[in-house]
Design an enzyme around this catalytic site. Sequence first.
Site, PDB file in Angstrom:
ATOM      1  N   ASN A 133       0.725  -0.963   0.075  1.00  0.00           N
ATOM      2  CA  ASN A 133      -0.267   0.316   0.022  1.00  0.00           C
ATOM      3  C   ASN A 133       0.548   0.940   0.137  1.00  0.00           C
ATOM      4  O   ASN A 133       2.365   1.061   0.530  1.00  0.00           O
ATOM      5  CB  ASN A 133      -0.863   0.317   1.158  1.00  0.00           C
ATOM      6  CG  ASN A 133      -0.333  -0.402   2.709  1.00  0.00           C
ATOM      7  OD1 ASN A 133       0.547  -0.550   2.720  1.00  0.00           O
ATOM      8  ND2 ASN A 133      -1.051  -0.111   3.288  1.00  0.00           N
ATOM      9  N   GLU A 184      -0.249   5.248   0.741  1.00  0.00           N
ATOM     10  CA  GLU A 184      -0.881   6.287   1.353  1.00  0.00           C
ATOM     11  C   GLU A 184      -0.310   7.660   0.942  1.00  0.00           C
ATOM     12  O   GLU A 184       0.676   7.844   0.308  1.00  0.00           O
ATOM     13  CB  GLU A 184      -0.748   6.508   2.270  1.00  0.00           C
ATOM     14  CG  GLU A 184      -0.837   5.285   2.944  1.00  0.00           C
ATOM     15  CD  GLU A 184      -1.416   4.553   4.452  1.00  0.00           C
ATOM     16  OE1 GLU A 184      -1.027   5.413   5.455  1.00  0.00           O
ATOM     17  OE2 GLU A 184      -2.211   3.618   4.923  1.00  0.00           O
ATOM     18  N   TYR A 186      -5.514  11.731   1.303  1.00  0.00           N
ATOM     19  CA  TYR A 186      -5.565  10.134   1.592  1.00  0.00           C
ATOM     20  C   TYR A 186      -6.431   9.898   1.183  1.00  0.00           C
ATOM     21  O   TYR A 186      -5.831   8.223   0.673  1.00  0.00           O
ATOM     22  CB  TYR A 186      -6.555  10.425   2.688  1.00  0.00           C
ATOM     23  CG  TYR A 186      -5.792  10.925   4.555  1.00  0.00           C
ATOM     24  CD1 TYR A 186      -5.304  10.914   4.325  1.00  0.00           C
ATOM     25  CD2 TYR A 186      -6.986  10.300   5.589  1.00  0.00           C
ATOM     26  CE1 TYR A 186      -4.290  11.267   5.815  1.00  0.00           C
ATOM     27  CE2 TYR A 186      -6.325  10.814   6.814  1.00  0.00           C
ATOM     28  CZ  TYR A 186      -4.849  11.109   6.780  1.00  0.00           C
ATOM     29  OH  TYR A 186      -4.724  11.594   8.399  1.00  0.00           O
ATOM     30  N   CYS A 192      -4.247   0.712  -2.403  1.00  0.00           N
ATOM     31  CA  CYS A 192      -4.007  -0.593  -1.393  1.00  0.00           C
ATOM     32  C   CYS A 192      -3.291  -1.351  -2.338  1.00  0.00           C
ATOM     33  O   CYS A 192      -2.961  -1.209  -3.721  1.00  0.00           O
ATOM     34  CB  CYS A 192      -5.465  -1.317  -1.545  1.00  0.00           C
ATOM     35  SG  CYS A 192      -6.723  -0.315  -0.368  1.00  0.00           S
ATOM     36  N   GLU A 231      -2.935  -4.779  -2.769  1.00  0.00           N
ATOM     37  CA  GLU A 231      -3.727  -5.186  -3.868  1.00  0.00           C
ATOM     38  C   GLU A 231      -3.904  -5.420  -5.290  1.00  0.00           C
ATOM     39  O   GLU A 231      -3.278  -5.412  -6.183  1.00  0.00           O
ATOM     40  CB  GLU A 231      -4.918  -5.948  -3.553  1.00  0.00           C
ATOM     41  CG  GLU A 231      -5.052  -6.941  -1.789  1.00  0.00           C
ATOM     42  CD  GLU A 231      -4.895  -6.111  -1.248  1.00  0.00           C
ATOM     43  OE1 GLU A 231      -4.892  -4.780  -0.923  1.00  0.00           O
ATOM     44  OE2 GLU A 231      -5.743  -6.080   0.020  1.00  0.00           O
ATOM     45  N   CYS A 273     -10.917  -3.581  -3.751  1.00  0.00           N
ATOM     46  CA  CYS A 273      -9.757  -4.068  -4.196  1.00  0.00           C
ATOM     47  C   CYS A 273     -10.769  -6.015  -5.022  1.00  0.00           C
ATOM     48  O   CYS A 273     -10.342  -6.666  -5.361  1.00  0.00           O
ATOM     49  CB  CYS A 273      -9.020  -4.858  -2.981  1.00  0.00           C
ATOM     50  SG  CYS A 273      -7.817  -3.123  -3.240  1.00  0.00           S
TER      51      CYS A 273
HETATM   52  N1  THU Z   1      -4.861  -1.617   2.228  1.00  0.00           N
HETATM   53  C1  THU Z   1      -4.620  -2.511   1.866  1.00  0.00           C
HETATM   54  O1  THU Z   1      -3.940  -1.923   1.118  1.00  0.00           O
HETATM   55  N2  THU Z   1      -5.384  -3.661   0.920  1.00  0.00           N
HETATM   56  C2  THU Z   1      -6.237  -3.732   1.761  1.00  0.00           C
HETATM   57  O2  THU Z   1      -6.874  -4.500   1.602  1.00  0.00           O
HETATM   58  C3  THU Z   1      -7.171  -3.490   3.341  1.00  0.00           C
HETATM   59  C4  THU Z   1      -6.399  -1.813   3.237  1.00  0.00           C
HETATM   60  C5  THU Z   1      -4.835  -0.227   3.388  1.00  0.00           C
HETATM   61  C6  THU Z   1      -5.006   1.162   2.378  1.00  0.00           C
HETATM   62  C7  THU Z   1      -4.565   1.834   3.429  1.00  0.00           C
HETATM   63  O3  THU Z   1      -3.043   2.237   2.937  1.00  0.00           O
HETATM   64  C8  THU Z   1      -4.216   1.002   4.785  1.00  0.00           C
HETATM   65  O4  THU Z   1      -4.478  -0.279   4.483  1.00  0.00           O
HETATM   66  C9  THU Z   1      -5.012   1.218   6.038  1.00  0.00           C
HETATM   67  O5  THU Z   1      -6.341   0.901   5.276  1.00  0.00           O
END
Ligand code: THU
Length: 165
Positions: A61, A63, A67, A72, A74, A114
Amino acid sequence: MQNKQLVLSYQIFELSELSQSDCELLTRAREVAKNAYAPYSHFKVGAAVLLENSEIVVGCNQENAAYPSGLCAERIALFSAYAQFPMIPVDTIAITAIGNKSVIEEPISPCGSCRQVITEFESISKRPIRILMQGEKGAIMCIDGASTMLPFMFAEDVLKRYTKE
Ligand code: THU
């Protein structure tokens, strides 16, 4: 009025029960999770995608101070896999995460967006994608096909039924 039910089936594995290929995929997800850029959530997610041509593509992920601009693990792994190997079907995606408070002992499952993207990859290649999930330790959950995790999803066939080119 009719009452209907959906039955969802999934598997729970212990590490010792996993195939070598699944073990390797989870390890790759675990390694790449460390590279996540997650200064806001402190939740580092790693994903590793195994393609039918045996290639593995990873993502974590990313960020952003704005935001919603982040993405993500995936989707980063899947989009990158398609960029590098277009039209090669995805066999399995392994997902894991690292927190900064305590050890994650439960499987981490993909968010709704995702899941939606994984189902699109399933429909491109007309085959289900195995989703393998584990925290830092503990049970490993395996679901055969993202559409199982996203009942009543919106899909391309609806677009095709009600629109023309
Ligand atoms: N996140 C993912 O990378 N995959 C998911 O399926 C759930 C959430 C990340 C997004 C964000 O950077 C952090 O986790 C908190 O939500």
